[in-house]
Every structure is written in C-alpha cells, then in structure tokens.
Design a protein around this motif. Structure first.
Motif, PDB file in Angstrom:
ATOM      1  N   ILE A   1       0.845  -1.203   0.000  1.00 29.53           N
ATOM      2  CA  ILE A   1       0.000   0.000   0.000  1.00 29.53           C
ATOM      3  C   ILE A   1       0.876   1.248   0.000  1.00 29.53           C
ATOM      4  O   ILE A   1       0.643   2.191  -0.757  1.00 29.53           O
ATOM      5  N   ARG A   2       1.923   1.248   0.853  1.00 29.10           N
ATOM      6  CA  ARG A   2       2.833   2.395   0.899  1.00 29.10           C
ATOM      7  C   ARG A   2       3.472   2.630  -0.455  1.00 29.10           C
ATOM      8  O   ARG A   2       3.557   3.769  -0.931  1.00 29.10           O
ATOM      9  N   ASP A   3       3.916   1.553  -1.144  1.00 30.92           N
ATOM     10  CA  ASP A   3       4.555   1.688  -2.447  1.00 30.92           C
ATOM     11  C   ASP A   3       3.581   2.243  -3.477  1.00 30.92           C
ATOM     12  O   ASP A   3       3.940   3.117  -4.273  1.00 30.92           O
ATOM     13  N   GLN A   4       2.324   1.765  -3.443  1.00 30.17           N
ATOM     14  CA  GLN A   4       1.331   2.263  -4.397  1.00 30.17           C
ATOM     15  C   GLN A   4       1.008   3.730  -4.151  1.00 30.17           C
ATOM     16  O   GLN A   4       0.859   4.516  -5.091  1.00 30.17           O
ATOM     17  N   LEU A   5       0.906   4.112  -2.868  1.00 27.36           N
ATOM     18  CA  LEU A   5       0.644   5.519  -2.551  1.00 27.36           C
ATOM     19  C   LEU A   5       1.799   6.407  -3.020  1.00 27.36           C
ATOM     20  O   LEU A   5       1.583   7.520  -3.491  1.00 27.36           O
ATOM     21  N   SER A   6       3.027   5.903  -2.885  1.00 26.91           N
ATOM     22  CA  SER A   6       4.194   6.675  -3.317  1.00 26.91           C
ATOM     23  C   SER A   6       4.161   6.870  -4.840  1.00 26.91           C
ATOM     24  O   SER A   6       4.469   7.946  -5.331  1.00 26.91           O
ATOM     25  N   VAL A   7       3.780   5.820  -5.563  1.00 28.52           N
ATOM     26  CA  VAL A   7       3.700   5.922  -7.015  1.00 28.52           C
ATOM     27  C   VAL A   7       2.635   6.932  -7.420  1.00 28.52           C
ATOM     28  O   VAL A   7       2.851   7.791  -8.274  1.00 28.52           O
ATOM     29  N   VAL A   8       1.454   6.842  -6.786  1.00 29.54           N
ATOM     30  CA  VAL A   8       0.362   7.762  -7.112  1.00 29.54           C
ATOM     31  C   VAL A   8       0.731   9.192  -6.752  1.00 29.54           C
ATOM     32  O   VAL A   8       0.468  10.127  -7.509  1.00 29.54           O
ATOM     33  N   ALA A   9       1.341   9.390  -5.584  1.00 26.79           N
ATOM     34  CA  ALA A   9       1.716  10.745  -5.144  1.00 26.79           C
ATOM     35  C   ALA A   9       2.810  11.321  -6.035  1.00 26.79           C
ATOM     36  O   ALA A   9       2.903  12.535  -6.202  1.00 26.79           O
TER      37      ALA A   9
END
Length: 195
Positions: free
Chosen positions: A185-193
């Motif tokens: 989840i953290r990795d996906q949020l970083s990609v989206v951000a």
C-alpha cells in the motif's frame, strides 16, 4: 449525481413572479434547498396564491436548481445565469442567481458535514504477549502481538462513543502478512503521489 435542470423546472420558477416581495422569493428559495415538505408547500401556495400542486412543483424545481449549482460548483453569477433560458424573466433570473450565490457557501458546508465517511484511525498501540498457560500445548510459549486501534466514527450511533477501541490478536504469520500488505500500500501511494 445531481439531476439536471429541465425546461419544465424553469417554467415552474416563473411562478415566483407572483411573489409579493423579494423576501418572499428568498424564503422559498432558501427553504426549498432542504427538499419538499408539506408545510413548505402550503406556505408557498398561500404566499404565491397558487394551488398546492403548482407550489410543490416550484419547490421541487428550486431544490433541483440549488443542488445543481452545488454539485457543479457554480460559484459565479455568469455560470448560474448561463443555466437560464434566454426568454426567462431578467429581474427574476438575477434575483435567483443572487440568492443562490449568497447561500451556496452555507449549503456546501452543510453538505460536507453530512457526508458519510469511514471511521478514522486516531491512535495505535501494541504489545507482544507470550502465552504461559493454555488448555492446548500447541499454544504454549507462542508469542502473539496485540494491536489496539482507537478509531473515531464520524457518525456514531445514538448514545455511542465517537472514539472506540478495537483490539486484534495476531500471530507472527498474520503480522507478516499485514506488514507485507501495508508495504505494498505504501509503495502504491508513493507511485500515485509521485504522478
């Protein structure tokens, strides 16, 4: 999604020309935002000297118009005036636009405060326990993690607390699975951000 404003709605709005004053128009416009009620229909019918059925249609049309303005975030007079047909009474169009602009911030705040939202995490605490006695030998001396979440429910039930604790007992395997999922989840949020 907000209902679109139809030509029939604008025809119904022409009934406001029968209002005895600008304040009467303002009252009907403001009260109709919350929806149609029997009391509002009766008072509108009496004020405008029209049948209750016409008053109900007027209140519904004003309700649709105010929700349309909020839904599409129409915040300037030009945007609202563009909704009206060319043949619509000029002074009435300007008055309705002015009333909508004056009340939109209040209505928007009310709508946001009445939104349904998910509970929010307010606090997290944890500890590791070691079971020293159990009726099952397989549970003896097995470390577990107790995680306590304090979550705030924005819409608590009647008489309920807005912040409530939730405790979860996790084995090492369960904790590893959760940590792996949280990492993803953290990795996906970083990609989206990052986009």
């Amino acid at each position: 999604m907000a209902a679109s404003v139809s030509s029939e709605d604008f025809t119904n709005l022409q009934l406001l020309l029968k209002a005895p004053s600008k304040d009467a128009v303002r009252d009907v416009c403001v009260q109709s935002h919350r929806g149609c009620s029997r009391r509002l229909v009766e008072s509108t019918a009496a004020t405008l000297s029209v049948p209750a059925a016409q008053a109900a249609q007027l209140v519904q049309s004003l309700h649709v118009l105010s929700h349309h303005v909020l839904f599409y975030n129409l915040s300037s007079a030009e945007q609202i005036l563009a909704l009206f047909p060319e043949s619509f009474h000029s002074s009435l169009k300007n008055l309705i636009t002015k009333i909508l602009l004056e009340n939109s911030p209040t209505w928007r705040t009310e709508a946001l405060s009445n939104q349904i939202t998910l509970p929010q995490l307010k606090e997290l605490s944890w500890r590791v326990d070691l079971v020293t006695s159990s009726d099952s030998v397989s549970r003896m001396s097995v470390p577990t993690c107790l995680v306590q979440f304090k979550v705030e429910d924005p819409c608590p039930s009647a008489g309920g607390e807005s912040v409530s604790p939730v405790t979860v007992e996790l084995s090492r395997e369960s904790l590893d699975t959760i940590l792996d999922g949280l990492g993803r989840i953290r990795d996906q949020l970083s990609v989206v951000a990052g986009k």
